[in-house]
Design an enzyme around this catalytic site. Structure first.
Site, PDB file in Angstrom:
ATOM      1  N   LYS A 232       4.982   2.368  15.877  1.00  0.00           N
ATOM      2  CA  LYS A 232       3.842   3.188  16.304  1.00  0.00           C
ATOM      3  C   LYS A 232       3.948   3.668  17.763  1.00  0.00           C
ATOM      4  CE  LYS A 232       0.983   1.372  12.656  1.00  0.00           C
ATOM      5  NZ  LYS A 232       1.115   0.021  12.184  1.00  0.00           N
TER       6      LYS A 232
ATOM      7  N   ASP B  66       0.822  -1.218   0.000  1.00  0.00           N
ATOM      8  CA  ASP B  66       0.000   0.000   0.000  1.00  0.00           C
ATOM      9  C   ASP B  66       0.852   1.262   0.000  1.00  0.00           C
ATOM     10  OD1 ASP B  66       1.035  -0.169   2.547  1.00  0.00           O
ATOM     11  OD2 ASP B  66      -0.889   0.059   3.579  1.00  0.00           O
TER      12      ASP B  66
ATOM     13  N   ASP C 241       1.662   6.243   2.048  1.00  0.00           N
ATOM     14  CA  ASP C 241       0.867   5.048   2.382  1.00  0.00           C
ATOM     15  C   ASP C 241      -0.584   5.404   2.057  1.00  0.00           C
ATOM     16  OD1 ASP C 241      -0.836   3.235   3.768  1.00  0.00           O
ATOM     17  OD2 ASP C 241       0.730   2.772   5.214  1.00  0.00           O
TER      18      ASP C 241
HETATM   19  N1  GDD Z   1       0.617 -11.515   3.922  1.00  0.00           N
HETATM   20  C1  GDD Z   1       0.278 -10.718   4.931  1.00  0.00           C
HETATM   21  N2  GDD Z   1      -0.127 -11.274   6.113  1.00  0.00           N
HETATM   22  N3  GDD Z   1       0.347  -9.391   4.740  1.00  0.00           N
HETATM   23  C2  GDD Z   1      -0.006  -8.593   5.771  1.00  0.00           C
HETATM   24  C3  GDD Z   1      -0.442  -9.091   7.011  1.00  0.00           C
HETATM   25  C4  GDD Z   1      -0.504 -10.525   7.181  1.00  0.00           C
HETATM   26  O1  GDD Z   1      -0.878 -11.055   8.230  1.00  0.00           O
HETATM   27  N4  GDD Z   1      -0.720  -8.029   7.820  1.00  0.00           N
HETATM   28  C5  GDD Z   1      -0.465  -6.926   7.091  1.00  0.00           C
HETATM   29  N5  GDD Z   1      -0.038  -7.266   5.855  1.00  0.00           N
HETATM   30  C6  GDD Z   1       0.358  -6.367   4.768  1.00  0.00           C
HETATM   31  C7  GDD Z   1      -0.674  -5.309   4.414  1.00  0.00           C
HETATM   32  O2  GDD Z   1      -1.485  -5.751   3.340  1.00  0.00           O
HETATM   33  C8  GDD Z   1       0.198  -4.139   3.980  1.00  0.00           C
HETATM   34  O3  GDD Z   1       0.561  -4.235   2.612  1.00  0.00           O
HETATM   35  C9  GDD Z   1       1.475  -4.318   4.778  1.00  0.00           C
HETATM   36  O4  GDD Z   1       1.494  -5.673   5.243  1.00  0.00           O
HETATM   37  C10 GDD Z   1       1.547  -3.370   5.976  1.00  0.00           C
HETATM   38  O5  GDD Z   1       0.359  -3.512   6.733  1.00  0.00           O
HETATM   39  P1  GDD Z   1      -0.516  -2.230   7.134  1.00  0.00           P
HETATM   40  O6  GDD Z   1      -1.697  -2.725   7.886  1.00  0.00           O
HETATM   41  O7  GDD Z   1      -0.744  -1.334   5.976  1.00  0.00           O
HETATM   42  O8  GDD Z   1       0.484  -1.581   8.200  1.00  0.00           O
HETATM   43  P2  GDD Z   1       0.704  -0.038   8.564  1.00  0.00           P
HETATM   44  O9  GDD Z   1       0.539   0.822   7.380  1.00  0.00           O
HETATM   45  O10 GDD Z   1      -0.122   0.272   9.754  1.00  0.00           O
HETATM   46  O11 GDD Z   1       2.262  -0.047   9.028  1.00  0.00           O
HETATM   47  C11 GDD Z   1       3.273  -0.622   8.213  1.00  0.00           C
HETATM   48  O12 GDD Z   1       3.592   0.248   7.138  1.00  0.00           O
HETATM   49  C12 GDD Z   1       4.168   1.516   7.501  1.00  0.00           C
HETATM   50  C13 GDD Z   1       4.510   2.266   6.232  1.00  0.00           C
HETATM   51  O13 GDD Z   1       3.374   2.485   5.486  1.00  0.00           O
HETATM   52  C14 GDD Z   1       4.515  -0.893   9.070  1.00  0.00           C
HETATM   53  O14 GDD Z   1       5.428  -1.611   8.263  1.00  0.00           O
HETATM   54  C15 GDD Z   1       5.142   0.426   9.557  1.00  0.00           C
HETATM   55  O15 GDD Z   1       6.362   0.160  10.247  1.00  0.00           O
HETATM   56  C16 GDD Z   1       5.440   1.322   8.364  1.00  0.00           C
HETATM   57  O16 GDD Z   1       5.958   2.584   8.813  1.00  0.00           O
HETATM   58 MG    MG Z   2      -0.220   0.623   5.478  1.00  0.00          MG
END
Ligand code: GDD
Ligand code: MG
Length: 334
Positions: A157, A106, A217
């Protein structure tokens, strides 16, 4: 080079759009987000990608039924239950014992992936994280580093006042096989909360690079709109979508669209295939998806109308993302 793209999450913050379409398949300026990401990976020499699926997996396998996109050979793996970010990477990378690039599914970016991988190789790192700078780091993984890029801490976070820097995990990594080997198989493991913090117990393993490339994001309604705006405004290159024609600077029109002569279009605007903009209508800083109809005397500002939305005569839509196949009579003018 091989890549793993994490697309397993439910995209809860983009509901209701993500009830039926997984977040990476939502369009950004009329191109499914993941296609933009795969084109970016391909432009840096990625030839094979594993999509790590969990939520609505058939949507991906149907969308990419040929198993190829933009010269990248695709493989799909589906988790029975969510394995978390590291568990998902481990599961997806099963059988790969090369260096891999990993991306969150994303994140819209034009990061120079080639230079990023070269940094990783030069440092002899086991894992390298790309960093982006944000105003409020509390919703991200916060990553302070030494001057040479070695990571000091990885704090997922934190409360805003406890974040030591505004440089955050941008969701693009390079990992060596030994990192994958240390992730326990078939368990739910978080790369942000477990794998990266544990790597810090030994110096010289985990590095990060600060980048001022475009980075966003797309995972909240506000950011989803911002991605449309930035792509149409040309922040990631021009034209915003292959084949679009510039009607005036920053106003892009796709094939088959019909626009009344007296409609007023104010950049950045993208009018999708077969879309109709009626007489006296105003479209400003917005994207119309394919087949959208904005009836006469209507106004659309700072909005995204997805595929086949019909907007009744005299409506006003402001700062909205409107889902697929909706008919709308609306007055946001107040
Ligand atoms: N295969 C799989 N399995 N993918 C997963 C899972 C899972 O259980 N959980 C989450 N993902 C994927 C989501 O589809 C997304 O592409 C990515 O991992 C990150 O998950 P998000 O839910 O979007 O996390 P976030 O945006 O709150 O935080 C993450 O992204 C940030 C940057 O955008 C973390 O990596 C943060 O450290 C980072 O700063
Ligand atoms: Mg995200």
């Amino acid at each position: 080079m091989k890549a793993v793209v994490l697309v397993g999450g439910q995209g809860t913050r983009l509901r209701p759009l993500t009830y039926t379409t997984p977040k990476p398949l939502l369009p950004i300026a009329n191109v499914p987000f993941i296609e933009r990401q795969l084109m970016w990976l391909a432009s840096h020499g990625v030839t094979e990608a594993v999509l790590s699926l969990g939520y609505l997996p058939e949507a991906f396998t149907e969308h990419f039924s040929e198993g190829y996109f933009s010269g990248i050979k695709l493989r799909f793996v589906v988790e029975d239950e969510p394995l978390g970010t590291a568990g998902g990477i481990r599961f997806a990378a099963d059988g790969i014992d090369d260096r891999v690039v990993v991306c969150n599914g994303d994140v819209l970016t034009d990061l120079d992936l080639t230079a990023f991988v070269n940094f990783h190789i030069d440092r002899g790192a086991e894992a390298t994280i790309s960093l982006a700078k944000v105003d409020d780091p509390s919703g991200f993984g916060v990553v302070p580093t030494h001057d040479d890029g070695e990571v000091i801490a990885f704090i997922e976070k934190p409360p805003r006042e406890q974040a030591p820097t505004n440089w955050i995990n941008a969701g693009t990594y390079v990992l060596e096989p030994e990192v994958l080997d240390r992730i326990p198989a078939r368990l739910n493991v978080s790369i942000e909360r477990e794998t990266f913090p544990r790597m810090l117990e030994n110096p010289g393993r985990l590095y990060a690079v600060q980048s001022d490339s475009y980075w966003l994001d797309i995972g909240t309604p506000q950011k989803f709109f911002e991605a449309h705006h930035d792509v149409v405004a040309g922040r990631l290159g021009s034209p915003p979508i292959a084949g679009a024609i510039a009607r005036s600077p920053g106003v892009w029109v796709q094939s088959g669209a019909v626009i009344a002569d007296d409609a007023i279009l104010t950049a950045p605007v993208l009018i999708g295939e077969r879309a109709i903009v009626g007489s006296g209508a105003v479209v400003e800083d917005s994207v119309l998806g394919p087949g959208v109809e904005v009836s006469a005397e209507s106004t659309v500002r700072h909005s995204v109308l997805l595929t086949n939305v019909f907007l009744a005569r005299g409506s006003t839509v402001n700062q909205k993302v409107v889902a697929v196949d909706v008919s709308l009579a609306c007055d946001d003018s107040a």
